[in-house]
Design a protein around this motif. Structure first.
Motif, mmCIF file in Angstrom:
data_model
loop_
_atom_site.group_PDB
_atom_site.id
_atom_site.type_symbol
_atom_site.label_atom_id
_atom_site.label_comp_id
_atom_site.label_asym_id
_atom_site.label_seq_id
_atom_site.Cartn_x
_atom_site.Cartn_y
_atom_site.Cartn_z
ATOM 1 N N ALA A 101 82.740 41.323 32.658
ATOM 2 C CA ALA A 101 83.981 41.551 33.210
ATOM 3 C C ALA A 101 85.324 40.997 32.722
ATOM 4 O O ALA A 101 84.956 39.918 32.256
ATOM 5 N N ASP A 102 86.401 41.543 32.948
ATOM 6 C CA ASP A 102 87.596 40.847 32.587
ATOM 7 C C ASP A 102 87.873 39.466 33.480
ATOM 8 O O ASP A 102 87.090 39.635 34.588
ATOM 9 N N VAL A 103 88.695 38.577 33.048
ATOM 10 C CA VAL A 103 89.042 37.351 33.990
ATOM 11 C C VAL A 103 89.978 38.085 35.003
ATOM 12 O O VAL A 103 90.139 39.233 34.973
ATOM 13 N N LEU A 104 90.095 37.145 35.806
ATOM 14 C CA LEU A 104 90.891 37.750 37.281
ATOM 15 C C LEU A 104 92.373 37.914 37.106
ATOM 16 O O LEU A 104 92.766 38.717 37.688
ATOM 17 N N GLY A 105 92.888 37.080 36.124
ATOM 18 C CA GLY A 105 94.316 36.989 36.274
ATOM 19 C C GLY A 105 94.810 37.677 34.793
ATOM 20 O O GLY A 105 94.006 37.797 33.748
ATOM 21 N N PRO A 106 96.085 38.034 34.940
ATOM 22 C CA PRO A 106 97.136 37.952 36.101
ATOM 23 C C PRO A 106 96.898 39.262 37.053
ATOM 24 O O PRO A 106 96.223 40.367 36.562
ATOM 25 N N SER A 107 97.254 39.342 38.240
ATOM 26 C CA SER A 107 97.005 40.341 39.183
ATOM 27 C C SER A 107 98.121 39.945 40.359
ATOM 28 O O SER A 107 98.190 39.016 40.705
ATOM 29 N N PRO A 108 98.523 41.318 40.737
ATOM 30 C CA PRO A 108 99.298 41.117 42.156
ATOM 31 C C PRO A 108 98.549 40.657 43.183
ATOM 32 O O PRO A 108 98.998 40.005 44.188
ATOM 33 N N LEU A 109 97.120 40.850 43.252
ATOM 34 C CA LEU A 109 96.269 40.231 44.366
ATOM 35 C C LEU A 109 96.471 38.809 44.351
ATOM 36 O O LEU A 109 96.018 38.058 45.388
ATOM 37 N N LEU A 110 96.337 38.135 43.071
ATOM 38 C CA LEU A 110 96.363 36.623 43.084
ATOM 39 C C LEU A 110 97.689 36.003 43.645
ATOM 40 O O LEU A 110 97.900 35.146 44.236
ATOM 41 N N ASN A 111 98.809 36.760 43.238
ATOM 42 C CA ASN A 111 100.250 36.234 43.809
ATOM 43 C C ASN A 111 100.151 36.406 45.145
ATOM 44 O O ASN A 111 100.700 35.749 45.870
ATOM 45 N N ALA A 112 99.654 37.569 45.725
ATOM 46 C CA ALA A 112 99.481 37.670 47.145
ATOM 47 C C ALA A 112 98.467 36.546 47.856
ATOM 48 O O ALA A 112 99.129 36.124 48.981
ATOM 49 N N THR A 113 97.562 36.287 47.100
ATOM 50 C CA THR A 113 96.856 34.970 47.510
ATOM 51 C C THR A 113 97.664 33.645 47.697
ATOM 52 O O THR A 113 97.583 32.907 48.616
ATOM 53 N N LEU A 114 98.332 33.413 46.601
ATOM 54 C CA LEU A 114 99.326 32.459 46.649
ATOM 55 C C LEU A 114 100.234 32.404 47.840
ATOM 56 O O LEU A 114 100.446 31.399 48.318
ATOM 57 N N GLY A 115 101.030 33.815 48.076
ATOM 58 C CA GLY A 115 101.987 33.789 49.153
ATOM 59 C C GLY A 115 101.018 33.479 50.511
ATOM 60 O O GLY A 115 101.747 32.934 51.326
ATOM 61 N N ARG A 116 99.863 33.894 50.671
ATOM 62 C CA ARG A 116 99.118 33.784 51.744
ATOM 63 C C ARG A 116 98.931 32.012 51.976
ATOM 64 O O ARG A 116 98.997 31.332 53.249
ATOM 65 N N ARG A 117 98.455 31.420 50.825
ATOM 66 C CA ARG A 117 98.405 29.880 51.114
ATOM 67 C C ARG A 117 99.656 29.277 51.409
ATOM 68 O O ARG A 117 99.604 28.096 52.049
ATOM 69 N N LEU A 118 100.574 29.737 50.741
ATOM 70 C CA LEU A 118 101.975 29.131 50.941
ATOM 71 C C LEU A 118 102.531 29.425 52.397
ATOM 72 O O LEU A 118 102.998 28.305 53.182
ATOM 73 N N ARG A 119 102.358 30.540 52.941
ATOM 74 C CA ARG A 119 102.538 30.667 54.365
ATOM 75 C C ARG A 119 101.977 29.777 55.411
ATOM 76 O O ARG A 119 102.281 29.364 56.124
ATOM 77 N N GLU A 120 100.314 29.808 54.933
ATOM 78 C CA GLU A 120 99.639 28.799 55.807
ATOM 79 C C GLU A 120 100.036 27.524 55.721
ATOM 80 O O GLU A 120 99.647 26.565 56.589
#
Length: 250
Positions: A101-120
């Motif tokens: 399979a392809d690597v994970l990035g880039p992806s909006p889902l990775l950006n969403a995870t970054l946002g989650r961690r920053l909010r936390e």
């Protein structure tokens, strides 16, 4: 017919937090799709190894495997290490069909995870317009991987941060502490550091040390076993198992 086995391939680390985080992530993948067999393997440092898991799957009668690199960019491991290991396995196990399979990035889902961690970590929506963000990745000598990180930083800048700078823990510059100090020198009083790495280990620790040394106001956690990241693993699995133009029925 059973769906292909999902084999998540992580790099591995001497730091026990790395493997624990990888297993927590694959556990979340299983929870999102309980009927799917999900296996975990490591390139080095941790067991089981990729060849050992593939041999076991073949011995158990598995017909097809989707090998998913737990990597954020297409660099050396994705382009060389993993393909080499999989080629050797295909030669030894001709009845086992293995797709990469392809690597994970880039992806909006990775950006969403970054946002989650920053909010936390304490970043509120109202903080973003007055906060500079350092996107801190592990680093690579591969120009394609470096370009991807720079492009993600540009995309994040359009989501409201007053400035975004990429940084790297190894192989490339600037380091995290230098990116934080650059933002300060530009007159930005509040700086957050977001590690663009999946699991703890030596390089994430280096990112954290750089953020602390430069006096960053916020340090987010690694991406870890976030639900968005688990969803992304399944997306990459689905893309690999279904030919372009075909429908997904399982």
């Amino acid at each position: 017919m059973a769906p292909p086995v999902l084999l998540v391939i992580a790099h591995g680390s001497r730091d026990p937090r790395h493997a624990a985080t990888v297993h927590a992530l694959t556990g979340r993948v299983r929870a999102q799709r309980p009927w799917l067999r999900v296996e975990t393997a490591f390139l080095e440092f941790n067991a089981p190894s990729v060849p050992r898991v593939l041999e076991r799957l073949a011995a158990e009668g598995a017909a097809e495997v989707v090998a998913l690199p737990l990597l954020l960019t297409r660099a050396f491991h994705a382009k060389t290490d993993i393909p080499s290991v999989l080629r050797e396995a295909r030669a030894r196990l001709p009845r086992l069909h293995i797709r990469q399979a392809d690597v994970l990035g880039p992806s909006p889902l990775l950006n969403a995870t970054l946002g989650r961690r920053l909010r936390e970590a304490g970043v509120r929506p109202g903080d973003i317009p007055r906060t500079g963000l350092v996107l801190a990745s592990a680093g690579s000598s591969d120009p394609e991987a470096i370009a991807v990180i720079a492009e993600i930083a540009r995309e994040l800048r359009h989501t409201g941060w007053c400035a975004v700078r990429p940084a790297f823990a190894s192989a490339s510059l600037p380091r995290t502490e230098d990116a934080v100090r650059t933002l300060r020198a530009e007159g930005i009083d509040r700086v957050a550091v977001a590690p663009y790495v999946i699991a703890p280990g030596r390089l994430p620790d280096r990112i954290a040390a750089g953020a602390e040394a430069a006096g960053a106001d916020v340090l987010a956690d690694v991406l870890g076993p976030a639900p968005e990241l688990a969803r992304l693993l399944l997306d990459r699995y689905d893309e690999a198992r279904v030919p372009v133009g075909a429908s997904l029925s399982a």
